[in-house]
Every structure is written in C-alpha cells, then in structure tokens.
Design a protein around this motif. Sequence first.
Motif, short mmCIF file in Angstrom:
data_model
loop_
_atom_site.label_atom_id
_atom_site.label_comp_id
_atom_site.label_asym_id
_atom_site.label_seq_id
_atom_site.Cartn_x
_atom_site.Cartn_y
_atom_site.Cartn_z
N GLN A 63 0.82 -1.21 0.00
CA GLN A 63 0.00 0.00 0.00
C GLN A 63 0.86 1.26 0.00
OE1 GLN A 63 -3.23 0.22 -0.37
NE2 GLN A 63 -3.50 -2.01 -0.45
N ARG A 64 2.01 1.19 0.67
CA ARG A 64 2.85 2.37 0.78
C ARG A 64 3.56 2.71 -0.52
NH1 ARG A 64 5.24 3.08 6.82
NH2 ARG A 64 3.43 2.32 7.96
N VAL A 65 3.84 1.72 -1.35
CA VAL A 65 4.53 2.01 -2.60
C VAL A 65 3.54 2.31 -3.72
CG1 VAL A 65 6.51 0.59 -1.95
CG2 VAL A 65 4.63 -0.44 -3.24
N MET A 66 2.27 2.17 -3.46
CA MET A 66 1.27 2.51 -4.48
C MET A 66 1.27 4.01 -4.74
SD MET A 66 -0.44 -0.07 -5.71
CE MET A 66 -1.99 0.64 -6.23
N PRO A 67 1.00 4.45 -5.99
CA PRO A 67 0.92 5.88 -6.28
C PRO A 67 -0.18 6.55 -5.46
CG PRO A 67 1.02 4.57 -8.31
CD PRO A 67 0.80 3.60 -7.18
N VAL A 68 0.00 7.84 -5.24
CA VAL A 68 -0.99 8.60 -4.48
C VAL A 68 -2.26 8.76 -5.31
CG1 VAL A 68 -1.46 10.75 -3.26
CG2 VAL A 68 0.86 9.85 -3.35
N THR A 69 -3.39 8.51 -4.69
CA THR A 69 -4.70 8.71 -5.31
C THR A 69 -5.62 9.35 -4.28
OG1 THR A 69 -5.57 6.56 -4.65
CG2 THR A 69 -4.39 6.66 -6.76
N PRO A 70 -6.74 9.93 -4.70
CA PRO A 70 -7.68 10.48 -3.72
C PRO A 70 -8.22 9.44 -2.74
CG PRO A 70 -8.14 11.34 -5.90
CD PRO A 70 -7.12 10.26 -6.07
N SER A 71 -8.22 8.17 -3.15
CA SER A 71 -8.76 7.13 -2.26
C SER A 71 -7.78 6.73 -1.17
CB SER A 71 -9.16 5.90 -3.08
OG SER A 71 -8.04 5.38 -3.78
#
Length: 259
Positions: free
Chosen positions: A135-143
């Motif tokens: 989850q931490r390496v996922m790109p930033v999204t509004p969700s």
Amino acid sequence: MAVSAAVHGSFLPSRVSELSATMNSRRRVIRPPPPPIFISTNPAYVNPHHLRDLCAASNHSCHRFPNFDSDGRVEPVDVDKLRIALSHSSVMVSVFSKPEVISYYSSSSSNFPKTSSSSPPESSKLMGVGGDWFQRVMPVTPSNGQLVGFGRAVSDSGLTASIYDVMVIPSLRGMGIGQMIVKRIIRVLTSRGIYDIAALCTDKERLFFKACGFGDDLLGSTAMMYTRTVSSCPEDNQMVKRAGRKLLLAPPLRVPFES
C-alpha cells in the motif's frame, strides 16, 4: 617552467575550495522538495467534510471576517454553506498526499534542510517492511491519500473569474504546492478564454500571488466591499451593532415633533 606555472595557476587550496563551496551552497537556498502528491481538477474528489478538516488544519476561514477563539483559531466552516459554495465554483483544484508522508514531514519540518542539496525522504524511512508495504509504494490517489491542498475559482464562465481559498497544510508549505494550485486554476480558466482573473488577498498573501504572476491592476482599480451601511442616513444618526459576523442597523433616532 611554463607548464609548472600553468599547473599552479589552476590550483586552488583546499580551504579556498571549501569556502567557495560553502558560499555557493548558501546562494542555492531553495524550498525543500515536495512529497509525492496527486493534483486534480475533478470536483468529485472534493469532500466537503475533508475540506472543512483542511481549513481547520490550515487555520483558514472561507469568511472574510471570521470569528476567532482565545487561541487565535478561526471558527469551523459551515459544511452546508461550504457544499453550496463548491457547487457554484467554476474550478476546484485539490491536492492529495499519503498520510505517512505527511506525518514524516510534520515531524521533521523544523529540522528539514533548506538547501538545493536537499532530497526527498529516503524510501526506506517511509515504506518500511511490514505487511502494508504494498500500500505504501502505491501511487498517491484520492482514495488512499489525504487532502493537503485546495483552491477554487468563481467565474461567470465568459469574461471574469476570481480565485479564493488557496490553502496548504502547514507541514507542506514552502514547497511550491500553493503555486501549483494557482497555476492549475489559471490554466483551466485561460483554456476557456477567461483572462480577467483576480485574486483578493491580504498583505501577507501579496508576495505569494505576485510569484504566481499577479500584480497591481493596470486600470488602477481598487476592490470595494459592501459594508452594509445605509447611505441615505447621516452617519452620525446611524446606530450600528455588531452581532458576530453581522451588522445590525437601527433607523436614525426619531426627532420629537415640534408644532
């Protein structure tokens, strides 16, 4: 001898080199790099309750004359009025970042280096090795991100527009996020053929908007605000009483009838 002179002529003692590097580093003082962010003009990403929380964290009021408590904090924004204001806004820009990144910058903002050699926090400090690594390496999204910046514009959709409520949480200020918001608003407005763009700002905000390309009005215009006074009544006869943000006006005192 000529070769020797050439070699010595290009040689700088180590102390001079260190001094030169120090002076150059002082000249290259810039803002710290921004964290990974997600910036959008999609109004669906703006949650009024999250925006109210951002206003509280930024100590920003959407009212020109807010009420303050004993600690200097502005009163909370009315969510219903905020929702109405958003529905009538022509452009909304929202910025999101990961909560763990925000926590890192919040804890290290006072000691964060301000020179050009500064680099974003190391990935190992933010990613960790626990079960939430993916989850931490996922790109930033509004969700998966938190609202950290916002700005909006009100326009007649044809000729003019005004920019309001530009804010960034304190821990991420000075990183250029505010300018990104304003420039994105301007880009959207100019793409619609709107170039008469105003920004009503305080003296503290003048330098910020000047850096964003704003300046004094070429026509010498001055903003005049409605003050809720009655022009038909002499000023010395007006009875004005402030009730919170409102001004209550009473009619002039009645003069006794004389026969």
